[in-house]
Design an enzyme around this catalytic site. Structure first.
Site, PDB file in Angstrom:
ATOM      1  N   ARG A 144       7.626 -58.618 -13.555  1.00 45.18           N
ATOM      2  CA  ARG A 144       6.622 -59.565 -14.040  1.00 45.18           C
ATOM      3  C   ARG A 144       5.385 -59.605 -13.160  1.00 45.18           C
ATOM      4  O   ARG A 144       4.287 -59.896 -13.625  1.00 45.18           O
ATOM      5  CB  ARG A 144       7.238 -60.971 -14.115  1.00 45.18           C
ATOM      6  N   ASP A 178       4.408 -80.487 -17.483  1.00 46.57           N
ATOM      7  CA  ASP A 178       4.954 -79.186 -17.095  1.00 46.57           C
ATOM      8  C   ASP A 178       4.223 -78.723 -15.836  1.00 46.57           C
ATOM      9  O   ASP A 178       3.082 -79.112 -15.590  1.00 46.57           O
ATOM     10  CB  ASP A 178       4.776 -78.138 -18.211  1.00 46.57           C
TER      11      ASP A 178
END
Ligand SMILES: C[S@@+](CC[C@H](N)C(=O)[O-])C[C@H]1O[C@@H](n2cnc3c(N)ncnc32)[C@H](O)[C@@H]1O
Length: 281
Positions: free
Chosen positions: A45, A156
């Site tokens: 990633r 979040d």
């Protein structure tokens, strides 16, 4: 060819020292506990990000992080590493249960003298959980008489994913879990997507928040959803978080966890109601 390979970040390993550094940084910042099995995923990633930065080794990237020590770069790192998988009405039994208990809860609040309801989606990802809560609340409100002051807080740690939540635009594919009559009632159809309509959007406040850091509010909340985030934390972080949730829940308030998460041995004042749902007593 060989030279190209040497400088190609996609081919470079993520060595112990660098992986250890990244693990500690992420743990300190977010409570996320990256175990050894995640190393390859993290490596893969990070590659595209490093390429964009013009950095061609993980050691150089760690030095860059140490030198800049910027919250912005750590946020970018988290955006890349965190798993944001979510969907509308995920773990549907929770929403069915909520639809059943909300009218009674509202009646109790009214008797206690406050027609006020506060919900918190603690790791809302791209917003589907918060909007699903909003739909259940709106549907419930049509059944109960009188005004109820309702707010849903949705937070979040990933600012990138929050931007998507605030936008409230979802592909037709993502909308498949929303029943057609609610799709028509709460969304506007666009060419190849749906956009959350204002009355539903206005119910929800999206905020950036690292749940393991300080909270700029005390609650109390009637409903807390903390689903599919705690699995990334170690036991000590989970325990601490559950204690804090319990402190800011109303008596008779409900805590919803993900189906693979549980409170075993954590919080004596949170009593099991149905799988992964607990009531404060
Ligand atoms: C797998 S998603 C779960 C989304 C939703 N709750 C659900 O169950 O469908 C996990 C979310 O937790 C967020 N997250 C991870 N660590 C966090 C932290 N320390 N504070 C707040 N959010 C965090 C991630 O950014 C991600 O959006």
């Amino acid at each position: 060819m060989e030279e190209a390979e040497k400088s190609d970040i996609f081919l470079k390993p993520l060595h112990d020292a660098e992986y250890q550094y990244l693990r500690e940084l992420i743990y300190q910042y977010s409570g996320i506990n990256l175990h050894e099995g995640k190393r390859e995923l993290i490596r893969a990633r990070l590659c595209t990000h490093l390429k964009k930065l013009g950095i061609d080794s993980f050691r150089e990237y760690c030095n860059y992080l140490k030198q800049t020590a910027s919250a912005d770069e750590i946020n970018k790192l988290l955006n890349i590493l965190s798993t944001n998988m979510t969907q509308f009405f995920r773990e549907k039994a929770h929403f069915d249960f909520l639809a059943n208990v909300l009218p009674e809860m509202i009646q109790r609040r009214k008797k206690q003298g406050s027609a006020r309801l506060r919900l918190w989606s603690t790791a809302c990802s791209s917003g589907e959980e918060a909007y699903s809560l909003g739909i259940i609340v709106q549907e419930t409100l049509t059944e109960v008489s009188g005004h109820v002051d309702v707010k849903i807080l949705a937070t979040d740690i990933s600012s990138g994913i929050l931007e998507r939540a605030i936008l409230g635009k979802y592909s037709k594919e993502r909308m498949q879990d929303v029943p057609p009559h609610w799709r028509a009632k709460y969304f506007k159809a666009a060419r190849d997507s749906y956009i959350v309509d204002m009355p539903l959007k206005n119910l929800i406040q999206f905020r950036h928040l690292n749940v393991v850091g300080p909270w700029p509010f005390k609650g109390p909340f009637d409903i807390i959803f903390c689903r599919n985030m705690m699995i990334y934390f170690d036991k000590a972080t989970q325990q601490n978080l559950v204690e804090r949730f319990s402190e800011c829940l109303q008596e008779d308030g409900l805590l919803f966890l993900g189906h693979s998460e549980s409170l075993v041995g954590f919080a004596p004042n949170l009593k099991y109601v149905i799988p992964s749902v607990y009531r404060k007593v």
